[in-house]
Scaffold this motif. Structure first.
Motif, PDB file in Angstrom:
ATOM      1  N   LEU A 151       0.886  -1.083  -0.056  1.00 39.61           N
ATOM      2  CA  LEU A 151      -0.095  -0.015   0.067  1.00 39.61           C
ATOM      3  C   LEU A 151       0.871   1.104   0.106  1.00 39.61           C
ATOM      4  CD1 LEU A 151      -2.707  -1.094   2.493  1.00 39.61           C
ATOM      5  CD2 LEU A 151      -2.971  -0.990   0.098  1.00 39.61           C
ATOM      6  N   LEU A 152       1.924   1.324   0.746  1.00 38.19           N
ATOM      7  CA  LEU A 152       2.741   2.378   0.938  1.00 38.19           C
ATOM      8  C   LEU A 152       3.551   2.571  -0.459  1.00 38.19           C
ATOM      9  CD1 LEU A 152       4.448   2.134   4.393  1.00 38.19           C
ATOM     10  CD2 LEU A 152       2.734   3.733   3.649  1.00 38.19           C
ATOM     11  N   SER A 153       4.140   1.601  -1.249  1.00 35.80           N
ATOM     12  CA  SER A 153       4.527   1.692  -2.152  1.00 35.80           C
ATOM     13  C   SER A 153       3.841   2.090  -3.471  1.00 35.80           C
ATOM     14  CB  SER A 153       5.492   0.320  -2.649  1.00 35.80           C
ATOM     15  OG  SER A 153       4.818  -0.629  -2.719  1.00 35.80           O
ATOM     16  N   ALA A 154       2.737   1.820  -3.280  1.00 36.80           N
ATOM     17  CA  ALA A 154       1.851   2.033  -4.404  1.00 36.80           C
ATOM     18  C   ALA A 154       1.246   3.430  -4.425  1.00 36.80           C
ATOM     19  CB  ALA A 154       0.403   1.101  -4.371  1.00 36.80           C
ATOM     20  N   THR A 155       1.058   4.062  -2.997  1.00 38.29           N
ATOM     21  CA  THR A 155       0.640   5.252  -2.992  1.00 38.29           C
ATOM     22  C   THR A 155       1.891   6.241  -3.417  1.00 38.29           C
ATOM     23  OG1 THR A 155      -0.778   4.679  -0.984  1.00 38.29           O
ATOM     24  CG2 THR A 155       0.124   7.030  -1.262  1.00 38.29           C
ATOM     25  N   ALA A 156       3.187   5.885  -3.058  1.00 41.06           N
ATOM     26  CA  ALA A 156       4.513   6.786  -3.464  1.00 41.06           C
ATOM     27  C   ALA A 156       4.728   6.653  -4.885  1.00 41.06           C
ATOM     28  CB  ALA A 156       5.598   6.205  -2.629  1.00 41.06           C
ATOM     29  N   ALA A 157       4.377   5.412  -5.506  1.00 38.32           N
ATOM     30  CA  ALA A 157       4.515   5.270  -6.900  1.00 38.32           C
ATOM     31  C   ALA A 157       3.552   6.063  -7.706  1.00 38.32           C
ATOM     32  CB  ALA A 157       4.413   3.888  -7.367  1.00 38.32           C
ATOM     33  N   VAL A 158       2.628   6.560  -7.004  1.00 32.72           N
ATOM     34  CA  VAL A 158       1.521   7.364  -7.741  1.00 32.72           C
ATOM     35  C   VAL A 158       1.743   8.724  -7.428  1.00 32.72           C
ATOM     36  CG1 VAL A 158      -0.877   8.091  -7.697  1.00 32.72           C
ATOM     37  CG2 VAL A 158      -0.263   5.615  -7.922  1.00 32.72           C
ATOM     38  N   ILE A 159       2.028   9.269  -6.201  1.00 31.29           N
ATOM     39  CA  ILE A 159       2.273  10.603  -5.832  1.00 31.29           C
ATOM     40  C   ILE A 159       3.517  11.233  -6.466  1.00 31.29           C
ATOM     41  CG2 ILE A 159       3.061  12.033  -3.743  1.00 31.29           C
ATOM     42  CD1 ILE A 159       1.094  10.406  -2.051  1.00 31.29           C
ATOM     43  N   TYR A 160       4.769  10.476  -6.456  1.00 30.08           N
ATOM     44  CA  TYR A 160       6.067  11.059  -6.782  1.00 30.08           C
ATOM     45  C   TYR A 160       5.816  11.283  -8.238  1.00 30.08           C
ATOM     46  CZ  TYR A 160      11.011  12.130  -7.425  1.00 30.08           C
ATOM     47  OH  TYR A 160      12.081  12.665  -7.712  1.00 30.08           O
ATOM     48  N   PRO A 161       5.477  10.493  -9.253  1.00 28.59           N
ATOM     49  CA  PRO A 161       5.345  11.035 -10.608  1.00 28.59           C
ATOM     50  C   PRO A 161       4.504  12.105 -10.962  1.00 28.59           C
ATOM     51  CG  PRO A 161       5.198   8.419 -10.592  1.00 28.59           C
ATOM     52  CD  PRO A 161       5.134   9.139  -9.099  1.00 28.59           C
ATOM     53  N   LEU A 162       3.325  12.219 -10.113  1.00 28.79           N
ATOM     54  CA  LEU A 162       2.231  13.176 -10.123  1.00 28.79           C
ATOM     55  C   LEU A 162       2.773  14.429  -9.659  1.00 28.79           C
ATOM     56  CD1 LEU A 162      -0.890  13.403 -10.719  1.00 28.79           C
ATOM     57  CD2 LEU A 162      -1.140  13.198  -8.470  1.00 28.79           C
ATOM     58  N   TYR A 163       3.602  14.588  -8.622  1.00 29.87           N
ATOM     59  CA  TYR A 163       4.043  15.830  -8.327  1.00 29.87           C
ATOM     60  C   TYR A 163       5.400  16.310  -8.531  1.00 29.87           C
ATOM     61  CZ  TYR A 163       0.096  16.375  -4.893  1.00 29.87           C
ATOM     62  OH  TYR A 163      -1.179  16.448  -4.450  1.00 29.87           O
ATOM     63  N   PHE A 164       6.246  15.278  -9.099  1.00 26.11           N
ATOM     64  CA  PHE A 164       7.644  15.720  -9.523  1.00 26.11           C
ATOM     65  C   PHE A 164       8.120  15.280 -10.825  1.00 26.11           C
ATOM     66  CE2 PHE A 164       7.413  14.864  -4.922  1.00 26.11           C
ATOM     67  CZ  PHE A 164       7.653  15.998  -4.146  1.00 26.11           C
ATOM     68  N   THR A 165       7.404  14.537 -11.502  1.00 26.83           N
ATOM     69  CA  THR A 165       8.027  14.044 -12.770  1.00 26.83           C
ATOM     70  C   THR A 165       7.320  14.645 -13.976  1.00 26.83           C
ATOM     71  OG1 THR A 165       8.474  11.835 -11.766  1.00 26.83           O
ATOM     72  CG2 THR A 165       8.157  12.056 -14.147  1.00 26.83           C
ATOM     73  N   ARG A 166       7.944  15.369 -14.809  1.00 28.27           N
ATOM     74  CA  ARG A 166       7.644  15.860 -16.234  1.00 28.27           C
ATOM     75  C   ARG A 166       8.182  15.673 -17.370  1.00 28.27           C
ATOM     76  NH1 ARG A 166       4.474  16.796 -12.749  1.00 28.27           N
ATOM     77  NH2 ARG A 166       3.219  18.327 -12.171  1.00 28.27           N
ATOM     78  N   LEU A 167       7.791  15.350 -18.233  1.00 23.14           N
ATOM     79  CA  LEU A 167       8.624  14.938 -19.818  1.00 23.14           C
ATOM     80  C   LEU A 167       9.415  16.230 -20.021  1.00 23.14           C
ATOM     81  CD1 LEU A 167       5.804  13.294 -21.712  1.00 23.14           C
ATOM     82  CD2 LEU A 167       7.511  12.464 -20.392  1.00 23.14           C
ATOM     83  N   GLU A 168       9.103  17.367 -20.002  1.00 23.90           N
ATOM     84  CA  GLU A 168       9.802  18.717 -20.438  1.00 23.90           C
ATOM     85  C   GLU A 168      10.860  18.672 -19.156  1.00 23.90           C
ATOM     86  OE1 GLU A 168       6.294  20.128 -18.155  1.00 23.90           O
ATOM     87  OE2 GLU A 168       6.571  18.581 -19.723  1.00 23.90           O
ATOM     88  N   CYS A 169      12.006  19.513 -19.548  1.00 27.41           N
ATOM     89  CA  CYS A 169      13.077  19.508 -18.824  1.00 27.41           C
ATOM     90  C   CYS A 169      12.879  20.582 -17.783  1.00 27.41           C
ATOM     91  CB  CYS A 169      14.311  19.685 -19.599  1.00 27.41           C
ATOM     92  SG  CYS A 169      14.987  18.176 -20.402  1.00 27.41           S
ATOM     93  N   PRO A 170      13.039  20.591 -16.616  1.00 19.73           N
ATOM     94  CA  PRO A 170      13.032  21.878 -15.782  1.00 19.73           C
ATOM     95  C   PRO A 170      14.126  22.923 -15.834  1.00 19.73           C
ATOM     96  CG  PRO A 170      13.991  20.028 -14.450  1.00 19.73           C
ATOM     97  CD  PRO A 170      13.632  19.399 -15.803  1.00 19.73           C
ATOM     98  N   PRO A 171      13.854  24.048 -15.569  1.00 20.69           N
ATOM     99  CA  PRO A 171      15.179  25.173 -15.713  1.00 20.69           C
ATOM    100  C   PRO A 171      16.436  24.690 -15.268  1.00 20.69           C
ATOM    101  CG  PRO A 171      13.450  25.943 -14.328  1.00 20.69           C
ATOM    102  CD  PRO A 171      12.835  24.954 -14.920  1.00 20.69           C
ATOM    103  N   GLU A 172      17.383  25.414 -15.465  1.00 20.11           N
ATOM    104  CA  GLU A 172      18.760  25.035 -14.732  1.00 20.11           C
ATOM    105  C   GLU A 172      18.453  26.020 -13.289  1.00 20.11           C
ATOM    106  OE1 GLU A 172      20.929  23.356 -15.880  1.00 20.11           O
ATOM    107  OE2 GLU A 172      20.452  22.866 -17.701  1.00 20.11           O
ATOM    108  N   GLU A 183      18.668  22.488 -12.245  1.00 20.89           N
ATOM    109  CA  GLU A 183      18.374  21.042 -12.490  1.00 20.89           C
ATOM    110  C   GLU A 183      18.368  20.628 -13.661  1.00 20.89           C
ATOM    111  OE1 GLU A 183      14.094  21.409 -11.053  1.00 20.89           O
ATOM    112  OE2 GLU A 183      14.847  20.910  -8.907  1.00 20.89           O
ATOM    113  N   GLY A 184      17.888  21.041 -14.757  1.00 17.23           N
ATOM    114  CA  GLY A 184      18.057  20.790 -16.182  1.00 17.23           C
ATOM    115  C   GLY A 184      17.466  19.403 -16.461  1.00 17.23           C
ATOM    116  N   CYS A 185      17.855  18.649 -17.623  1.00 18.10           N
ATOM    117  CA  CYS A 185      17.468  17.564 -17.871  1.00 18.10           C
ATOM    118  C   CYS A 185      17.674  16.283 -17.297  1.00 18.10           C
ATOM    119  CB  CYS A 185      17.781  17.311 -19.490  1.00 18.10           C
ATOM    120  SG  CYS A 185      16.744  18.274 -20.604  1.00 18.10           S
ATOM    121  N   THR A 186      18.920  16.495 -16.551  1.00 15.43           N
ATOM    122  CA  THR A 186      19.508  15.317 -15.670  1.00 15.43           C
ATOM    123  C   THR A 186      18.475  14.991 -14.653  1.00 15.43           C
ATOM    124  OG1 THR A 186      21.875  16.083 -16.351  1.00 15.43           O
ATOM    125  CG2 THR A 186      21.394  14.536 -14.293  1.00 15.43           C
ATOM    126  N   ALA A 187      18.038  16.100 -13.990  1.00 11.18           N
ATOM    127  CA  ALA A 187      17.129  16.008 -12.812  1.00 11.18           C
ATOM    128  C   ALA A 187      15.939  15.267 -13.424  1.00 11.18           C
ATOM    129  CB  ALA A 187      16.818  17.193 -12.252  1.00 11.18           C
TER     130      ALA A 187
END
Length: 307
Positions: free
Chosen positions: A97-118, A120-124
């Motif tokens: 349950l914990l890993s399922a919740t984290a697997a949904v929350i992290y991409p939802l709030y932190f993962t984007r296909l476009e690169c963030p500004p420096e 961080e950049g594309c590496t992040a």
């Protein structure tokens, strides 16, 4: 001459703890958990309540997985004063349950296909994408263990490995979601009726935790009456209590006489009481269904209390 250090049950190390199907799933949990945690900590990054929850969930699951694998591999679990079968089954379900919740929350709030500004950049971005993938694999590894260790019909098993025992973990987890929504500007204190609902959530949660703790500690035989009968009676009462909350909460939150039938247009995003009330109502019905399913399964199980 044979060695006097040889244990009566065979070697000290149990290779099956890492080579059996369940052992393989646990080793993968360690690999995926460590990888996910490291990717986020190194360059992926996290922030806020959501990021802290994800890192805490991954860290907690990894730490206990290390304990489980170490105790199984060295046979030290026999020295612990608890029901090992109940403990591992309960932890596997909670970790799922914990890993399922984290697997949904992290991409939802932190993962984007476009690169963030420096800077961080594309590496992040790449690290976050990789962490999201491994977070999903981690969930699958824990779900695999639950599927492999779940009690089958006619099988002698510990209580927490049965469907009823696994549902207890899910019920407690859903109750925690309800509590989180309640403390987030839900305005539950406006009416005695909504306070009654909070009492229902609290009583059922505490009783469920007691059942799980007694099972994990192996103390179910000291209740003075059959544990399975106690579970059935408690689950029946929980169904009645949740049924009352499922009726009362929506009436006093969404009926025009007491609350708002729709989301107010001026309600701020992220801190709207109506949103919290909707979350509570939704998961009230979820837990009601879980308790009904639990009641149906509880009458059919036969388990070994201290297995």
């Amino acid at each position: 001459m044979g060695s006097t250090m040889e244990p009566p049950g065979g070697g000290y190390l149990h290779l099956g703890a890492v080579t059996s199907p369940v052992g393989t799933a646990r080793v993968l949990q360690l690999v995926f958990g460590c990888t996910t945690f490291s990717l986020v900590a190194h360059r992926g990054g996290f922030s806020g309540v959501q990021g802290t929850f994800c890192m805490s969930a991954w860290g907690f699951c990894f730490a206990l997985s290390v304990l489980v694998v170490a105790c199984e591999f060295t046979r030290l679990h026999g020295c612990l004063r608890l029901s090992w079968g109940n403990f591992t089954a309960a932890f596997a379900m909670l970790a799922t349950l914990l890993s399922a919740t984290a697997a949904v929350i992290y991409p939802l709030y932190f993962t984007r296909l476009e690169c963030p500004p420096e800077p961080e950049g594309c590496t992040a971005r790449n690290f976050r994408l990789a962490a999201s993938v491994f977070a999903g694999l981690l969930f699958l590894a824990y779900a695999t263990e639950v599927a492999l260790t779940r009690a089958r019909p006619g099988q002698v098993a510990s209580y927490m490995a049965t469907v009823s025992g696994l549902l207890k973990i899910v019920q407690a987890f859903v109750a925690c979601i309800i509590f989180g929504a309640l403390v987030h500007d839900s305005h539950y204190g406006r009416y005695v009726a909504t306070q009654w609902c909070v009492t229902v959530y609290s009583l059922c949660f505490l009783a469920t935790v007691v059942v799980v703790v007694l099972s994990v500690l192996g103390h179910t035989g000291g209740l003075g009456c059959p544990f399975d009968r106690v579970v059935v009676v408690y689950t029946f009462l929980a169904v009645l209590l949740y049924l009352s909350a499922a009726v009362i909460w929506p009436v006093f939150c969404f009926d025009p006489k007491y609350g708002e039938p729709g989301r107010p247009p001026d309600c701020p995003k992220g801190s709207c009481p109506w949103d919290s009330q909707l979350v509570v109502a939704t998961f009230t019905y979820v837990n009601l269904l879980l308790y009904v399913a639990d009641l149906a399964y509880s009458q059919r199980i036969r388990f070994v209390p201290t297995f």
